[in-house]
Motif scaffolding. Structure first.
Motif, PDB file in Angstrom:
ATOM      1  N   GLY B 135       0.798  -1.217   0.000  1.00 45.50           N
ATOM      2  CA  GLY B 135       0.000   0.000   0.000  1.00 45.50           C
ATOM      3  C   GLY B 135       0.834   1.272   0.000  1.00 45.50           C
ATOM      4  O   GLY B 135       0.321   2.341  -0.286  1.00 45.50           O
ATOM      5  N   SER B 136       2.130   1.150   0.316  1.00 44.20           N
ATOM      6  CA  SER B 136       2.950   2.353   0.372  1.00 44.20           C
ATOM      7  C   SER B 136       3.583   2.673  -0.985  1.00 44.20           C
ATOM      8  O   SER B 136       4.243   3.696  -1.139  1.00 44.20           O
ATOM      9  CB  SER B 136       4.048   2.187   1.440  1.00 44.20           C
ATOM     10  OG  SER B 136       4.985   1.226   1.008  1.00 44.20           O
ATOM     11  N   LEU B 137       3.396   1.792  -1.987  1.00 45.82           N
ATOM     12  CA  LEU B 137       3.967   2.069  -3.315  1.00 45.82           C
ATOM     13  C   LEU B 137       3.121   3.125  -4.035  1.00 45.82           C
ATOM     14  O   LEU B 137       1.971   3.358  -3.681  1.00 45.82           O
ATOM     15  CB  LEU B 137       3.971   0.793  -4.161  1.00 45.82           C
ATOM     16  CG  LEU B 137       4.804  -0.386  -3.679  1.00 45.82           C
ATOM     17  CD1 LEU B 137       4.677  -1.540  -4.669  1.00 45.82           C
ATOM     18  CD2 LEU B 137       6.259   0.006  -3.515  1.00 45.82           C
ATOM     19  N   SER B 138       3.702   3.726  -5.060  1.00 48.44           N
ATOM     20  CA  SER B 138       2.941   4.687  -5.857  1.00 48.44           C
ATOM     21  C   SER B 138       1.929   3.921  -6.715  1.00 48.44           C
ATOM     22  O   SER B 138       2.008   2.699  -6.853  1.00 48.44           O
ATOM     23  CB  SER B 138       3.877   5.479  -6.763  1.00 48.44           C
ATOM     24  OG  SER B 138       4.293   4.641  -7.828  1.00 48.44           O
ATOM     25  N   GLY B 139       0.996   4.664  -7.315  1.00 51.88           N
ATOM     26  CA  GLY B 139      -0.055   4.036  -8.112  1.00 51.88           C
ATOM     27  C   GLY B 139       0.494   3.163  -9.229  1.00 51.88           C
ATOM     28  O   GLY B 139       0.092   2.012  -9.394  1.00 51.88           O
ATOM     29  N   GLY B 140       1.466   3.700  -9.977  1.00 54.88           N
ATOM     30  CA  GLY B 140       2.020   2.941 -11.092  1.00 54.88           C
ATOM     31  C   GLY B 140       2.759   1.708 -10.598  1.00 54.88           C
ATOM     32  O   GLY B 140       2.654   0.624 -11.191  1.00 54.88           O
ATOM     33  N   GLU B 141       3.506   1.867  -9.506  1.00 55.25           N
ATOM     34  CA  GLU B 141       4.247   0.720  -8.952  1.00 55.25           C
ATOM     35  C   GLU B 141       3.292  -0.363  -8.479  1.00 55.25           C
ATOM     36  O   GLU B 141       3.532  -1.555  -8.690  1.00 55.25           O
ATOM     37  CB  GLU B 141       5.126   1.192  -7.786  1.00 55.25           C
ATOM     38  CG  GLU B 141       6.307   2.046  -8.236  1.00 55.25           C
ATOM     39  CD  GLU B 141       6.922   2.870  -7.107  1.00 55.25           C
ATOM     40  OE1 GLU B 141       7.913   3.550  -7.352  1.00 55.25           O
ATOM     41  OE2 GLU B 141       6.376   2.837  -5.975  1.00 55.25           O
ATOM     42  N   GLN B 142       2.176   0.078  -7.863  1.00 52.47           N
ATOM     43  CA  GLN B 142       1.198  -0.919  -7.402  1.00 52.47           C
ATOM     44  C   GLN B 142       0.578  -1.653  -8.580  1.00 52.47           C
ATOM     45  O   GLN B 142       0.362  -2.862  -8.513  1.00 52.47           O
ATOM     46  CB  GLN B 142       0.090  -0.232  -6.594  1.00 52.47           C
ATOM     47  CG  GLN B 142       0.505   0.090  -5.187  1.00 52.47           C
ATOM     48  CD  GLN B 142      -0.694   0.383  -4.302  1.00 52.47           C
ATOM     49  OE1 GLN B 142      -1.663  -0.360  -4.289  1.00 52.47           O
ATOM     50  NE2 GLN B 142      -0.626   1.486  -3.584  1.00 52.47           N
ATOM     51  N   GLN B 143       0.298  -0.915  -9.645  1.00 52.38           N
ATOM     52  CA  GLN B 143      -0.303  -1.565 -10.811  1.00 52.38           C
ATOM     53  C   GLN B 143       0.667  -2.598 -11.383  1.00 52.38           C
ATOM     54  O   GLN B 143       0.269  -3.712 -11.721  1.00 52.38           O
ATOM     55  CB  GLN B 143      -0.644  -0.493 -11.852  1.00 52.38           C
ATOM     56  CG  GLN B 143      -1.578  -0.951 -12.941  1.00 52.38           C
ATOM     57  CD  GLN B 143      -2.915  -1.435 -12.420  1.00 52.38           C
ATOM     58  OE1 GLN B 143      -3.108  -2.621 -12.210  1.00 52.38           O
ATOM     59  NE2 GLN B 143      -3.838  -0.513 -12.185  1.00 52.38           N
ATOM     60  N   MET B 144       1.944  -2.230 -11.434  1.00 50.12           N
ATOM     61  CA  MET B 144       2.949  -3.172 -11.936  1.00 50.12           C
ATOM     62  C   MET B 144       3.048  -4.379 -11.006  1.00 50.12           C
ATOM     63  O   MET B 144       3.154  -5.511 -11.459  1.00 50.12           O
ATOM     64  CB  MET B 144       4.300  -2.439 -11.999  1.00 50.12           C
ATOM     65  CG  MET B 144       5.263  -3.021 -13.007  1.00 50.12           C
ATOM     66  SD  MET B 144       4.525  -3.190 -14.631  1.00 50.12           S
ATOM     67  CE  MET B 144       4.758  -4.946 -14.906  1.00 50.12           C
ATOM     68  N   LEU B 167      -3.589   6.724 -13.574  1.00 48.24           N
ATOM     69  CA  LEU B 167      -2.135   6.868 -13.685  1.00 48.24           C
ATOM     70  C   LEU B 167      -1.789   7.995 -14.660  1.00 48.24           C
ATOM     71  O   LEU B 167      -2.520   8.275 -15.601  1.00 48.24           O
ATOM     72  CB  LEU B 167      -1.521   5.557 -14.176  1.00 48.24           C
ATOM     73  CG  LEU B 167      -1.755   4.331 -13.294  1.00 48.24           C
ATOM     74  CD1 LEU B 167      -1.049   3.130 -13.894  1.00 48.24           C
ATOM     75  CD2 LEU B 167      -1.266   4.592 -11.880  1.00 48.24           C
ATOM     76  N   ALA B 168      -0.616   8.601 -14.428  1.00 56.02           N
ATOM     77  CA  ALA B 168      -0.161   9.670 -15.320  1.00 56.02           C
ATOM     78  C   ALA B 168       0.137   9.088 -16.704  1.00 56.02           C
ATOM     79  O   ALA B 168       0.609   7.948 -16.809  1.00 56.02           O
ATOM     80  CB  ALA B 168       1.096  10.311 -14.740  1.00 56.02           C
ATOM     81  N   PRO B 169      -0.123   9.850 -17.777  1.00 57.27           N
ATOM     82  CA  PRO B 169       0.026   9.342 -19.147  1.00 57.27           C
ATOM     83  C   PRO B 169       1.395   8.713 -19.411  1.00 57.27           C
ATOM     84  O   PRO B 169       1.477   7.653 -20.035  1.00 57.27           O
ATOM     85  CB  PRO B 169      -0.171  10.585 -20.006  1.00 57.27           C
ATOM     86  CG  PRO B 169      -0.990  11.504 -19.172  1.00 57.27           C
ATOM     87  CD  PRO B 169      -0.640  11.215 -17.745  1.00 57.27           C
TER      88      PRO B 169
END
Ligand SMILES: Nc1ncnc2c1ncn2[C@@H]1O[C@H](COP(=O)(O)OP(=O)(O)O)[C@@H](O)[C@H]1O
Ligand SMILES: [Mg+2]
Lengths: 296, 237, 392
Positions: B135-144, B167-169
């Motif tokens: 839960g502490s990862l960024s959005g993109g990292e969590q998606q990965m 997520l940012a483009p």
């Protein structure tokens, strides 16, 4: 001063039982945010199984405790399968009602089978005092109850963190849907939680009534559950470590604060309830819980 | 027809009394990337949930020729379907490493540790933070991480539900590049649900468009991207 | 399919409704005289007493369960501490009547606000949080009540472990011809024998009178709760409770209303306690344990959560089942040992579980399903002109 120290020792040994029952409550709460109001009765029933194994079947005491823990785990697993699993885990009302029904039924069955007169429980730990510190007696009983909760806490931590079923249990506690999506079967995983909780509770009651000053009877956990609930809430309902500290803290409040404030022993229960209220007012997630409690 | 890994016919599903899908037909062939497009509320998520056994459904669903229409989610994982749900499909309270480990829950082989190590190599961020809560990862990292977690089960079919959401483009572009890589290198078949049609069609072989729970259009990605009606409705041009 | 269909607002429906009320009043009336102290049922050589005092006790439980209906209905939560407020009401009125010679009914002036405020005090922290927190706090309250009574500071008022004895009976006024009614009923052919024999003793008269008064008090409570539920705020709260999204929007007022409803529920618990002690003549701490609170939950669920008439059935069940279980001496096929212990607790516990599975709406929902086969009530047809007029 010696009296003060003595009360700390007494408080710790009482607190150990609350800590064990609180850990049992936490095991179930962690996974489903449900409180099993029959947890104390499960434990009392387990205590009687241990007693029967030791006195009627003649098993050595520690073997009796371990077998009793296994039997209560199996019974709890059966109850989970038949009475709990058919309901939606997110809908608490029917589940709470079932646990209250279990509370009444188990208490009554114990009363019918074993009657209400208190029974002496065989010794689990060496008797007598381990040492004197500044005039206060530290009994072997206190020493061993402390060792017991440390062993249980260590064992549970290993079980949850180093085994596959423990991993599944933590996953289910974190997110039901994502757990199903990695192939975890939620029902059996929650059942594992119920079984472990029952085993820990049985150990808790066995330790409690193994004190030379206490006996086993069907009502033994009726108020014990309140202390355990307060302990679990104080520690944070989803934290095992919190349950231990909460249990010990409640034990200490009971044996130190209550006599020093000059209030009668009856009020130790009130102290537990006041702690519960204060926690809810000021820190609903408890000292160590995950702050996810939703405000309405 | 034997190369159809997933073959869905007349799929109906919904939530209680609410019917959402009204008889969808689609298929995904082995090795393909197929994208499902549609507006918000069209029923894309519901489609994936129906395929992966998260909700009750009727119709015919075959995975490699075997019917899976009555299987539940945990069994479908064992059959080779991995589903990355909409939003963050991680287990936020678990550590990054445990997220990967739990992804391999159905496996009993002894290559699990090696696979985890491989993900740490491929995505050093995950390796560096393997003991932190997911839960502490960024959005993109969590998606990965969610995708990696899904691939840890070594699936034959990967379902991805709006991986670009929130997520940012620039991160999204990177993410889709990696999907294409995974598809090529591991040969994982993918069924991707997206609203970002431009990007999704860019890596896809074929695409479907759903509208209100019914199939509206289908075709090779190249054709859909140039179809005027679809360009207006879904590509915002 | 129902064999009779009635439409709301028609004359036939009005007659049907009033016939129901009349039947209920008649039933209460007959019960008062029939079960004075003779009523019993015999099965397998076991005598099951019905006795009017037990019915009055059941009424006290009904009012307490009615309170639980309010909490469950408005907050969707369970209070496991109704016994606390029941006990508080019982001791408060016992103290006022015994030590200050108040009339029984006047004590409600103190009991109702006191229990209401206590309810607010404990409900505020618990009801602000979602989940089982109300259950936790109230369970603690219920457990702590008996030891509070034993406190030295309260001993002068509560009489401690001995129990607070109240020697004040509700005497029927001169103009009530209870005796005449009894004699009249005894003369009815065929059923006359069920109404006893000869004049009523003063003890009997007083039992009947207490029963009447308490039945009326309970009826008033039921009517007030029914009005509260169908009131505009009542409907709004329930609508909000059922919808999480709007609950978030209305967060503030929702927790205000929830707390208020818990206050109302606690006050009803207190009223129940007053009825209980007025009938029994003694308040003893052993009666108001955690177990009582759990029995109230049994009554709530067995009768039917969210139905007012469920509270009536629930009260009867928890007043009679445990007593009847303990007066069962022999039952074919059941070993004696299982009849001599806490058999009532076992029946109630198992019944609670079984009912949750087979009839989650409680006995009342079963009764309604049966009744629906006979009488069907249809909503009044909406006439366009009227509904617009009604809005203005
Ligand atoms: N849990 C649910 N309960 C009821 N209706 C739902 C639920 N989830 C989605 N829906 C409805 O189903 C329809 C399709 O939703 P969804 O499949 O999530 O659409 P998409 O993913 O294409 O945005 C919508 O109308 C939505 O309101
Ligand atoms: Mg969606």
């Amino acid at each position: 001063m010696d009296l003060f120290l003595q009360r700390i020792f007494d408080g710790l040994s009482n607190g150990a039982t609350y800590a064990l029952i609180a850990m049992a409550l936490v095991m179930i709460f962690k996974a489903t945010t449900l409180i099993n109001f029959a947890q104390g009765e499960f434990a009392m029933f387990g205590g009687f199984i241990v007693l029967v194994l030791a006195t009627e079947q003649g098993l050595p005491m520690w073997i009796a405790v371990i077998v009793g823990m296994l039997i209560s785990a199996v019974l709890a697993a059966g109850i989970e399968r038949t009475l709990i699993r058919p309901f939606d885990p997110a809908d608490h009302l029917p589940l709470v009602i079932i646990t209250l029904g279990l509370f009444l039924a188990i208490n009554a069955i114990a009363g019918i089978v074993w009657r209400f007169d208190p029974r002496a429980f065989p010794e689990l730990f060496p008797s007598g005092k381990a040492m004197s510190i500044a005039g206060a007696t530290l009994s072997w009983y206190t020493v061993f109850t402390m060792i017991t909760i440390l062993v249980v806490a260590g064992g549970l931590t290993l079980l949850l963190n180093k085994t596959k079923v423990g991993l599944a249990f933590r996953a289910v506690s974190s997110n039901l849907e994502s757990s199903e999506l990695v192939g975890i079967k939620v029902g059996p995983t929650l059942q594992f939680g119920w079984a472990i909780a029952a085993a820990v509770g049985t150990l808790g009651v066995s330790v409690f009534v193994a004190s030379p000053f206490r006996q086993l009877e069907p009502q033994v956990m009726v108020t014990g559950l309140i202390f355990a609930v307060s302990a679990a809430a104080l520690g944070g309902l989803d934290s095992l470590g919190g349950a231990i500290l909460g249990g010990l803290a409640i034990g200490l409040v009971q044996s130190i604060a209550v006599p020093y404030l000059g209030v009668p022993t009856e009020l130790s229960l009130l102290a537990a309830v006041v702690v519960l209220l204060l926690v809810l007012l000021f820190k609903p997630s408890g000292l160590f819980g995950t702050p996810q409690v939703e405000r309405v | 027809m034997t190369d159809r890994l997933l073959d869905v016919k007349n799929l109906h599903a919904g939530y209680g009394p609410i019917a959402v899908l009204h008889g969808l037909d689609f298929h995904v062939s082995e090795g393909e990337i197929v994208v499902i497009l549609g507006a918000n509320g069209a029923g894309k998520t519901t489609t994936l949930r129906a395929v992966s056994g998260m909700i009750d459904r009727t119709g015919s669903i075959e995975l490699a020729g075997k019917s899976i229409a009555s299987a539940k989610a945990p069994d479908l994982v064992r059959a080779g379907v991995a589903h990355v749900p909409q939003g963050r499909g991680t287990l936020p309270e678990l550590s990054v490493e445990d997220n990967l480990r739990v992804g391999a829950y159905i496996r009993n082989d002894n290559e699990i540790d090696a696979d985890i190590e491989q993900w740490f190599q491929a995505y050093p961020v995950l390796g560096e933070r393997k003991n932190q809560r997911a839960g502490s990862l960024s959005g993109g990292e969590q998606q990965m991480l969610a995708v990696a977690r899904a691939l840890m089960s070594r699936p034959t079919l990967l379902l991805l539900d709006e991986p670009s959401l929130g997520l940012a483009p620039i991160i999204v572009a990177d993410l889709f590049e990696r999907f294409a890589e995974i598809n090529k290198e591991l040969g994982t078949t993918m069924l991707v649900v997206e609203q970002n049609a431009q990007l999704a069609l860019g890596i896809a072989d074929r695409g479907y468009v759903i509208e209100s729970g019914e199939m509206f259009a289908e075709g090779p990605a190249g054709e859909l991207i140039n179809d005027d009606a679809i360009r207006r409705a879904y590509l915002g041009v | 399919m129902a064999s009779v269909q009635l439409t709301k607002g028609t004359r036939a429906y009005t007659i049907y409704k009033w016939a129901g009320v009349l039947a209920l009043v008649l039933l209460v009336f007959v019960a008062a005289f029939a079960f004075n102290d003779t009523g019993k049922i015999s099965v397998f050589d076991n005598d099951y007493k019905i006795g009017l005092t037990r019915i009055t006790k059941a009424i006290s439980f009904m009012v307490a369960i009615l309170g639980l209906q309010v909490v469950a209905g408005f907050t969707g939560q369970l209070s496991l501490g109704q016994g606390f407020f029941f006990g508080t009401g019982a001791y408060l009125s016992a103290w006022l009547v015994a030590d200050h010679s108040w009339p029984w009914f006047l004590t409600l002036v103190v009991v109702v606000p006191a229990c209401f405020l206590l309810g607010l005090l404990f409900g505020v922290p618990a009801l602000k949080i979602k989940g089982l927190y109300l259950a936790l706090v109230t369970l603690g309250l219920a457990a702590v009540f008996p030891s509070l009574i034993l406190l030295d500071v309260l001993e002068p008022y509560t009489a401690g472990a001995a129990g607070k004895i109240v020697d004040s009976d509700l005497i029927a006024p001169e103009w009530m011809p209870l005796d005449g009614i009894a004699t009249g009923l005894q003369k009815i052919p065929l059923i006359g024998q069920y109404f006893g024999d000869g004049d009523l003793s003063s003890k009997q008269e007083q039992r009947i009178w207490t029963f009447f008064l308490m039945a009326v008090l309970a009826a008033v409570c039921f009517k007030m709760v029914s009005n509260l539920i169908s009131s505009r705020p009542g409907r709004a709260i329930r609508a909000v409770r059922d919808n999480e999204t709007s609950a978030a929007v209305n967060g503030m007022s929702l927790s205000y209303h929830k707390t208020m409803s818990f206050g109302v529920a606690s006050a009803l618990g207190g009223v129940g306690g007053m009825i209980y002690v007025a009938e029994l003549g003694i308040a003893s701490q052993g009666d108001f344990t955690q177990l009582l609170s759990i029995l109230f939950i049994v009554g709530l669920v067995v009768g039917g959560v969210g139905t007012l008439s469920g509270a009536v059935i629930g009260g009867l069940v928890i007043a009679f089942i445990p007593e009847w279980a303990s007066s069962t001496q022999n039952m074919p096929g059941v070993p004696d040992r299982w009849l001599q212990g806490p058999t009532g607790g076992l029946i109630l516990g198992v019944g609670l579980i079984v009912l949750t599975f087979v009839l989650p709406g409680g006995i009342i929902s079963g009764v309604r399903k049966l009744r629906a086969k006979i009488v069907q009530v249809l909503p009044a047809p909406i006439r366009v002109g009227e509904s617009i007029a009604a809005k203005e």
